[in-house]
Design a protein around this motif. Structure first.
Motif, PDB file in Angstrom:
ATOM      1  N   VAL A  72      54.451  69.725  63.391  1.00 38.58           N
ATOM      2  CA  VAL A  72      53.963  69.568  62.018  1.00 38.58           C
ATOM      3  C   VAL A  72      52.908  68.469  61.963  1.00 38.58           C
ATOM      4  CG1 VAL A  72      54.616  68.898  59.674  1.00 38.58           C
ATOM      5  CG2 VAL A  72      56.045  70.498  60.962  1.00 38.58           C
ATOM      6  N   ARG A  73      53.111  67.387  62.693  1.00 44.87           N
ATOM      7  CA  ARG A  73      52.103  66.321  62.728  1.00 44.87           C
ATOM      8  C   ARG A  73      50.782  66.829  63.301  1.00 44.87           C
ATOM      9  NH1 ARG A  73      53.605  61.151  61.655  1.00 44.87           N
ATOM     10  NH2 ARG A  73      55.848  60.765  61.373  1.00 44.87           N
ATOM     11  N   GLU A  74      50.858  67.660  64.325  1.00 37.22           N
ATOM     12  CA  GLU A  74      49.634  68.241  64.877  1.00 37.22           C
ATOM     13  C   GLU A  74      48.954  69.124  63.836  1.00 37.22           C
ATOM     14  OE1 GLU A  74      46.468  69.545  67.124  1.00 37.22           O
ATOM     15  OE2 GLU A  74      47.763  67.801  67.361  1.00 37.22           O
ATOM     16  N   ALA A 120      54.632  76.669  52.231  1.00 36.84           N
ATOM     17  CA  ALA A 120      54.888  78.072  52.584  1.00 36.84           C
ATOM     18  C   ALA A 120      55.647  78.167  53.899  1.00 36.84           C
ATOM     19  CB  ALA A 120      53.565  78.827  52.668  1.00 36.84           C
ATOM     20  N   VAL A 121      55.264  77.352  54.881  1.00 40.14           N
ATOM     21  CA  VAL A 121      55.941  77.343  56.178  1.00 40.14           C
ATOM     22  C   VAL A 121      57.414  76.999  56.012  1.00 40.14           C
ATOM     23  CG1 VAL A 121      56.140  76.045  58.341  1.00 40.14           C
ATOM     24  CG2 VAL A 121      53.901  76.881  57.577  1.00 40.14           C
ATOM     25  N   GLU A 122      57.703  75.980  55.222  1.00 40.04           N
ATOM     26  CA  GLU A 122      59.087  75.576  55.027  1.00 40.04           C
ATOM     27  C   GLU A 122      59.899  76.705  54.392  1.00 40.04           C
ATOM     28  OE1 GLU A 122      62.575  73.280  54.874  1.00 40.04           O
ATOM     29  OE2 GLU A 122      60.760  73.190  56.096  1.00 40.04           O
ATOM     30  N   TYR A 123      59.327  77.386  53.411  1.00 41.19           N
ATOM     31  CA  TYR A 123      60.032  78.490  52.763  1.00 41.19           C
ATOM     32  C   TYR A 123      60.261  79.637  53.748  1.00 41.19           C
ATOM     33  CZ  TYR A 123      61.112  82.226  49.462  1.00 41.19           C
ATOM     34  OH  TYR A 123      61.721  83.275  48.800  1.00 41.19           O
ATOM     35  N   ILE A 124      59.245  79.978  54.517  1.00 41.95           N
ATOM     36  CA  ILE A 124      59.367  81.073  55.482  1.00 41.95           C
ATOM     37  C   ILE A 124      60.425  80.757  56.524  1.00 41.95           C
ATOM     38  CG2 ILE A 124      58.143  82.273  57.342  1.00 41.95           C
ATOM     39  CD1 ILE A 124      55.576  81.922  55.569  1.00 41.95           C
ATOM     40  N   ARG A 125      60.439  79.531  57.012  1.00 37.62           N
ATOM     41  CA  ARG A 125      61.447  79.134  58.000  1.00 37.62           C
ATOM     42  C   ARG A 125      62.859  79.235  57.428  1.00 37.62           C
ATOM     43  NH1 ARG A 125      59.265  73.476  60.646  1.00 37.62           N
ATOM     44  NH2 ARG A 125      58.129  74.361  62.427  1.00 37.62           N
ATOM     45  N   ARG A 126      62.985  78.903  56.169  1.00 41.06           N
ATOM     46  CA  ARG A 126      64.302  78.854  55.547  1.00 41.06           C
ATOM     47  C   ARG A 126      64.817  80.241  55.177  1.00 41.06           C
ATOM     48  NH1 ARG A 126      62.919  75.582  51.951  1.00 41.06           N
ATOM     49  NH2 ARG A 126      62.875  76.918  50.100  1.00 41.06           N
ATOM     50  N   VAL A 149      45.821  78.049  57.121  1.00 42.76           N
ATOM     51  CA  VAL A 149      46.640  79.164  57.602  1.00 42.76           C
ATOM     52  C   VAL A 149      46.419  79.359  59.100  1.00 42.76           C
ATOM     53  CG1 VAL A 149      46.915  81.676  57.508  1.00 42.76           C
ATOM     54  CG2 VAL A 149      46.836  80.347  55.387  1.00 42.76           C
ATOM     55  N   LEU A 150      45.170  79.301  59.537  1.00 45.62           N
ATOM     56  CA  LEU A 150      44.888  79.454  60.963  1.00 45.62           C
ATOM     57  C   LEU A 150      45.531  78.340  61.780  1.00 45.62           C
ATOM     58  CD1 LEU A 150      43.458  80.997  63.209  1.00 45.62           C
ATOM     59  CD2 LEU A 150      41.397  79.643  62.735  1.00 45.62           C
ATOM     60  N   ARG A 151      45.506  77.109  61.269  1.00 41.25           N
ATOM     61  CA  ARG A 151      46.152  75.999  61.970  1.00 41.25           C
ATOM     62  C   ARG A 151      47.659  76.237  62.082  1.00 41.25           C
ATOM     63  NH1 ARG A 151      43.460  71.562  63.135  1.00 41.25           N
ATOM     64  NH2 ARG A 151      45.392  70.352  63.229  1.00 41.25           N
ATOM     65  N   ALA A 152      48.265  76.764  61.024  1.00 42.35           N
ATOM     66  CA  ALA A 152      49.704  77.041  61.069  1.00 42.35           C
ATOM     67  C   ALA A 152      50.028  78.101  62.113  1.00 42.35           C
ATOM     68  CB  ALA A 152      50.195  77.478  59.693  1.00 42.35           C
ATOM     69  N   VAL A 153      49.181  79.109  62.235  1.00 39.72           N
ATOM     70  CA  VAL A 153      49.386  80.161  63.230  1.00 39.72           C
ATOM     71  C   VAL A 153      49.169  79.614  64.637  1.00 39.72           C
ATOM     72  CG1 VAL A 153      48.471  82.344  64.111  1.00 39.72           C
ATOM     73  CG2 VAL A 153      48.848  82.053  61.652  1.00 39.72           C
ATOM     74  N   THR A 155      49.309  76.552  65.781  1.00 42.28           N
ATOM     75  CA  THR A 155      50.302  75.561  66.223  1.00 42.28           C
ATOM     76  C   THR A 155      51.688  76.164  66.375  1.00 42.28           C
ATOM     77  OG1 THR A 155      50.620  74.878  63.915  1.00 42.28           O
ATOM     78  CG2 THR A 155      49.091  73.562  65.242  1.00 42.28           C
ATOM     79  N   GLY A 156      51.840  77.442  66.017  1.00 43.40           N
ATOM     80  CA  GLY A 156      53.113  78.126  66.191  1.00 43.40           C
ATOM     81  C   GLY A 156      54.118  77.903  65.082  1.00 43.40           C
TER      82      GLY A 156
END
Length: 472
Positions: A72-74, A120-126, A149-153, A155-156
């Protein structure tokens, strides 16, 4: 070190200019360094931070953020800001709050977009439920969301199918849109369509995006997909509170010897300044800043959409309040001398200096008017002719933040804000003895990005067109 500049309409002023690149420049990551204060800002700004699930057209993943682990920091690592001295002008010390450090955007939209995607990432993970972000934009907001969005993809944090973004921009802003893997990778391009709207007015993209969500969110929700229309003030307000936290760390307004201060910002709806004031109010509630030293605000706009300045001065958006310009045969320019808050000279009274600033009748005007009425400030409108005339001095003050060749500029926010400051000072709209902080909310040139290829965009005119692009 020092240069004098003569401004034809307003007389002679002397500016002490120091290149911002040669000075000590404190920096911070606004989203990781002030994480706890941002959580407090959520509690202060958001009445209910829980997800909104009962109405598909009003879906929100809530305001929970993922834990700050290394990945997440990255992901958040580009959320940097710098505080830089920028010389003096007519006795006013100038500082630059540089919010343009993410090379993927060149604008302050980075911060809110990263927070939106992190939520959005936190919701999707949950929950495991995918989210499709829908964002109308004049360009910069959409570019920043696509970058986030591209950074989230990459960084995995999510897979491409779990988080997508649909961006809807006016055709007039095409030149500001950027190529990235979301446009060059066929799979990512299909999942994340970039839509162009040719209708008028340009901010009709907002109504079109809203109509698409209203008509299609329920059906997509039945298929397990959440549409998230992110054009809502609080989605941007929270991230911008960190500007006040950063200022308090590096240059507090109530430090010994500090002078009264004014914050200047090129605005369309003034989300950034409103967020700054929310952050400042939070610090005051915590007792770490004094309400008595809260800075004033200067709204800077252009002739294409001067609505916030009109509303501040007259209480409405009636274009009839604009001064009348007369042609000047001697110079070929248009001139007016009746209103110091509007350009004295312009190439065209109806010009659009930068299409980024496209909002008409912003609902944020009353809140900004109240803040200026309480803490001081004003509004000023600038023209391209004024920016061009001031440009050599702006370069002296701001250094490499502006290119040597102004013809390469594709984002005029910083040039507009700085020109507005100099004009406001020269016209007596800024109280003597005030230090001035210029929010560098955006500045990029043709050398900073690869324009989006036409094959990576889809032109739309209706809700049906948007739906077809998203389905395909």
């Amino acid at each position: 070190m020092t240069s004098a500049v003569t401004d034809e309409p307003t007389g002679t002023r002397t500016a002490s200019t120091t290149s911002t690149t040669s000075q000590n420049t404190p920096s911070a990551n606004l989203l990781t360094d002030f994480h706890d204060l941002l959580l407090a800002a959520v509690a202060r700004c958001v009445p209910n931070p829980e997800p909104v699930l009962d109405d598909p057209t009003a879906f929100s993943p809530g305001f929970a953020l993922p834990r700050l682990d290394p990945v997440v920091r990255e992901f958040l690592s580009v959320a940097t800001a710098r505080w830089q001295p920028a010389g003096e002008y007519a006795g006013h010390r100038l500082s630059l709050l540089d919010l343009t450090g993410n090379p993927g955007t060149g604008t302050t939209k980075t911060f809110a977009s990263l927070l939106i995607v992190a939520r959005a990432v936190e919701y999707i993970r949950r929950t495991g439920e995918p989210i499709v972000i829908v964002s109308p934009t004049s360009a910069n907001k959409g570019v920043a969301l696509r970058d986030a969005v591209l950074r989230a993809v990459e960084t995995g944090l999510v897979t491409p199918e779990q988080l997508r973004v649909v961006v809807l921009a006016p055709v007039s802003c095409r030149q500001k849109l950027r190529a990235s893997r979301l446009s060059t990778d066929a799979g990512l391009r299909a999942l994340n369509p970039m839509l162009l709207y040719g209708g008028t007015p340009a901010d009709g993209v907002k109504a079109l995006g809203r109509a698409y969500v209203d008509e299609h969110a329920a059906a997509l929700r039945d298929r397990g997909v959440n549409l998230w229309f992110t054009l809502e003030l609080r989605n941007y307000l929270v991230a911008d509170t960190a500007r006040a936290f950063f200022e308090q760390r590096v240059d507090p307004t109530d430090a010994p010897g500090a002078r009264p201060r004014l914050h200047a910002h090129a605005v369309s709806s003034a989300f950034g300044l409103l967020g700054y004031h929310e952050g400042r109010a939070l610090l005051e509630e915590h007792g770490t800043a004094s309400r008595a030293t809260r800075p004033a605000s200067l709204l800077v706009q252009h002739l294409g959409t001067p609505d916030m300045v009109l509303n501040l001065r007259h209480g409405d958006f009636d274009p009839g309040h604009r001064p009348r310009y007369a042609p000047d045969p001697a110079s070929g320019l248009f001139r007016q001398t009746t209103d110091p808050r509007f350009p004295e000279v312009t190439y065209d009274p109806d010009e659009v200096l930068d299409p980024t600033f496209y909002t008409r009748g912003p609902v944020t005007s009353p809140a900004m008017n109240e803040l200026i009425g309480t803490f001081g400030g004003d509004g000023v409108v600038v023209s391209l002719a004024e920016c061009v005339h001031r440009y050599p001095l702006l370069r002296g003050l701001l250094g490499d933040h502006l290119p040597a060749d102004l013809r390469t500029l594709r984002e005029w926010s910083l040039a507009m804000a700085a020109t507005g400051v100099l004009n406001a000072v020269d016209r007596g709209l800024v109280e003597e003895g005030r230090d001035i902080v210029v929010h560098a909310s955006g500045s990029y040139t043709t050398a900073d990005y690869e324009p989006l290829d036409g094959s990576a965009t889809t032109e739309v005119a209706s809700v049906e067109d948007v739906a077809a692009a998203v389905r395909s």
